[in-house]
Design a protein around this motif. Structure first.
Motif, PDB file in Angstrom:
ATOM      1  N   GLY A   1       0.815  -1.211   0.000  1.00 17.43           N
ATOM      2  CA  GLY A   1       0.000   0.000   0.000  1.00 17.43           C
ATOM      3  C   GLY A   1       0.842   1.251   0.000  1.00 17.43           C
ATOM      4  O   GLY A   1       0.543   2.225  -0.706  1.00 17.43           O
ATOM      5  N   SER A   2       1.932   1.238   0.782  1.00 12.95           N
ATOM      6  CA  SER A   2       2.818   2.408   0.833  1.00 12.95           C
ATOM      7  C   SER A   2       3.496   2.653  -0.502  1.00 12.95           C
ATOM      8  O   SER A   2       3.684   3.800  -0.921  1.00 12.95           O
ATOM      9  N   ILE A   3       3.872   1.567  -1.189  1.00 11.40           N
ATOM     10  CA  ILE A   3       4.480   1.708  -2.512  1.00 11.40           C
ATOM     11  C   ILE A   3       3.457   2.246  -3.511  1.00 11.40           C
ATOM     12  O   ILE A   3       3.775   3.101  -4.348  1.00 11.40           O
ATOM     13  N   SER A   4       2.233   1.770  -3.413  1.00  2.00           N
ATOM     14  CA  SER A   4       1.219   2.156  -4.406  1.00  2.00           C
ATOM     15  C   SER A   4       0.899   3.640  -4.355  1.00  2.00           C
ATOM     16  O   SER A   4       0.465   4.213  -5.359  1.00  2.00           O
ATOM     17  N   VAL A   5       1.087   4.280  -3.197  1.00  2.00           N
ATOM     18  CA  VAL A   5       0.852   5.726  -3.102  1.00  2.00           C
ATOM     19  C   VAL A   5       2.160   6.502  -3.007  1.00  2.00           C
ATOM     20  O   VAL A   5       2.153   7.732  -2.943  1.00  2.00           O
ATOM     21  N   ASN A   6       3.290   5.781  -2.979  1.00  2.00           N
ATOM     22  CA  ASN A   6       4.618   6.379  -2.753  1.00  2.00           C
ATOM     23  C   ASN A   6       4.599   7.265  -1.509  1.00  2.00           C
ATOM     24  O   ASN A   6       4.838   8.477  -1.560  1.00  2.00           O
ATOM     25  N   ALA A   7       4.333   6.628  -0.385  1.00  2.00           N
ATOM     26  CA  ALA A   7       4.149   7.344   0.878  1.00  2.00           C
ATOM     27  C   ALA A   7       5.455   7.954   1.381  1.00  2.00           C
ATOM     28  O   ALA A   7       6.556   7.531   1.016  1.00  2.00           O
TER      29      ALA A   7
END
Length: 546
Positions: free
Chosen positions: A204-210
């Motif tokens: 999830g963090s990768i998908s939004v580039n957190a």
């Protein structure tokens, strides 16, 4: 005289009754505001939806659609799996995200625990002409983790990890949470970049580039050495900045639309001991202070700021939090614990939703009371000296699962938003934001300022070095509350655009197509790439379809 005495007695009895009732009401409210949630919150749907056949789609085994025979990456036909071959955690029914505002009927949810589960789910979906969405903890608020009648992959049990200490590389499957990663690495090592809370999955963090508190490291994407991605056709490719670089830049910040992240090689860093610091400043002083004292100080490992949400100093006063590396060779770093005083924290947040005075009390508490109850967990073998700094390890400020943000309050939800503006535009943006908040009577519970750097992924929210303004807003879960939030959001998006800024896409879908194109002029290239990597448009979500 007797009559007067009786009257006085009645008045005292009435006063006592009023006092008792008030005390009972206060006690009831205190319990309501502080009580642990009894389960996932359910909100009435904002848009009425007729019954869907997805409720019973899995009652019988679907037959593979004609002409939809799944194939391997080499083109060879494969046998389509049956519904019974998949580990379903939910058949039909509805799914939602943390906002509680996006109730959506889905075909079903597959609880992924292996690569084979993922491949079979993709084959099943293609054979039955289903869309596939990828879900972690579902904290994005614009339907990024599901779509109507889609087959949803729940990745949260796809979470194994291993740490290669000599190379300082952590290999982790995409469903693992940062909470679990920190527990594995502690006490010797820590992650380089993650959000300011640890509940999210790596995928999830990768998908939004957190991004988070480390203003040097920047985003999660910057700490990835490489990753393995399963494409919609079931083939697997390794992607990095030098290998399949285009795919890498599409998956990072690509909202799960180009492939399913299997595992990732992440850089880690020593679990440095920090002296925590805080100072109260005026927001107008922050940009210069950052340039002159914070940006290039490599000893400051973590940094963020909170803006006042109290009416008398709204978005003007700022508490600057810093964590500065300190030489402590004799430090004793304890095991990671959970955040204390959860019920008290929940009460303070929920009470602050009730008006001006509670919000003043919340800001007063953060300014003057929290410093005295700060958890200084790292100790030293030598005797503590008077006035010695409060010491914590790097892992601790981010080891927060924010349980206190969950509650049982009815007709109530809390919404995240984030805006990015060039660093020389921060003061002007905050001035405009303050006016919008007052005009629309927006109930802002928290406002933070963080640091982001120029990002080069395809759908980048930062075309230059910027400051991020993160808002946590309370709203009623009613059509009227949602309309007001939509209007407010579009005004803030316009404000960000006026200051050469952008807005974060994982949140509610209130922005207009024109606002999206202004903030993300590369959006057409992003959509064109989607057609190339996923010509059948197998991977999708509400954000993409909208």
């Amino acid at each position: 005289m007797l009559k007067r005495g009786r009257t006085w007695t009645k008045r005292r009895s009435a006063a006592a009754l009023v006092l008792a009732s008030s005390s009972m009401l206060a006690g009831y409210k205190a319990h309501e505001y502080s009580a642990d949630p009894t389960g996932e919150k359910h909100c009435p749907p904002l848009v009425a939806e007729t019954a869907s056949s997805s409720d019973t789609l899995l009652a019988a085994q679907p037959e593979p659609a004609a002409g939809a025979t799944p194939r391997t990456s080499t083109g060879a036909a494969t046998e389509a799996p049956f519904a019974g071959d998949l580990p379903w955690s939910q058949k039909g029914g509805i799914i939602n995200d943390v906002s509680c505002l996006n109730q959506t009927r889905v075909y079903g949810v597959v609880q992924v625990s292996s690569e084979e589960d993922i491949r079979k789910a993709l084959q099943f979906a293609q054979a039955n002409r289903l869309k596939v969405s990828i879900a972690g903890v579902r904290h994005s608020m614009g339907g990024q983790a599901f779509f109507k009648n889609a087959l949803v992959l729940d990745m949260t049990q796809f979470n194994s990890m291993r740490f290669d200490e000599p190379s300082k590389v952590l290999t982790v499957q995409s469903g693992a949470t940062w909470h679990a990663i920190q527990n594995l690495l502690h006490p010797k090592y820590a992650v380089k970049a993650m959000q300011s809370t640890d509940i999210f999955t790596v995928g999830g963090s990768i998908s939004v580039n957190a991004h988070g508190m480390d203003h040097h490291a920047g985003t999660v994407g910057r700490t990835i050495r490489s990753m393995r991605v399963m494409l919609p056709d079931g083939s697997i490719q390794r992607a990095s900045r030098t290998e399949n670089a285009e795919l890498f830049k599409l998956v990072v910040g690509g909202y799960g639309l180009f492939g399913i992240v299997l595992d990732v090689d992440l850089d880690v860093t020593p679990n440095v001991v920090y002296a925590s610091g805080r100072q109260i400043i005026d927001y107008q002083a922050f940009p210069n202070l950052f340039d002159s004292a914070l940006a290039n100080d490599t000893q400051i490992g973590l940094m963020y700021a909170h803006l006042s949400t109290a009416p008398q100093s709204l978005l003007q006063e700022m508490i600057l939090y810093t964590y500065t590396a300190t030489d402590a060779p004799d430090a004793n770093v304890p095991p990671l614990g959970e955040v204390a005083h959860t019920r008290l924290r929940r009460f303070v947040i929920n009470f602050s939703k009730r008006g001006s005075i509670p919000m003043r009390l919340k800001w007063f508490t953060e300014k003057y009371i929290e410093p005295h109850v700060e958890s200084c967990t790292v100790t030293r073998n030598q005797a503590m000296k008077d006035g010695e700094a409060c010491l914590v390890s790097r892992n601790e400020p981010m080891h927060d699962s924010v349980a206190y943000l969950k509650n049982n309050l009815k007709n109530d939800t809390d919404i995240l938003q984030e805006y990015f503006v060039p660093r020389d535009q921060l003061v002007a943006f905050i001035d405009g934001l303050r006016q919008i908040v007052r005009d629309n009577e927006t109930n802002v519970l928290n406002a933070s300022v963080r640091v982001v750097h120029h990002e080069d992924n395809v759908l980048s929210y930062a075309s230059a070095d910027m400051f991020a303004v993160v808002l946590y807003i309370n709203q009623p879960t009613t059509p009227e509350g949602n309309q007001r939030m939509a209007s407010t959001t579009r005004r803030i998006v316009d404000l960000a655009l006026q200051h050469r800024g952008t807005f974060f896409l994982p949140y509610q879908l209130y922005y207009t197509p024109d606002q999206l194109r202004q903030a993300y002029p590369m959006i057409d290239a992003f959509f064109d790439a989607k057609q190339r990597y996923d010509p059948q448009l197998t991977l999708t979500n509400t954000f993409y379809e909208r």
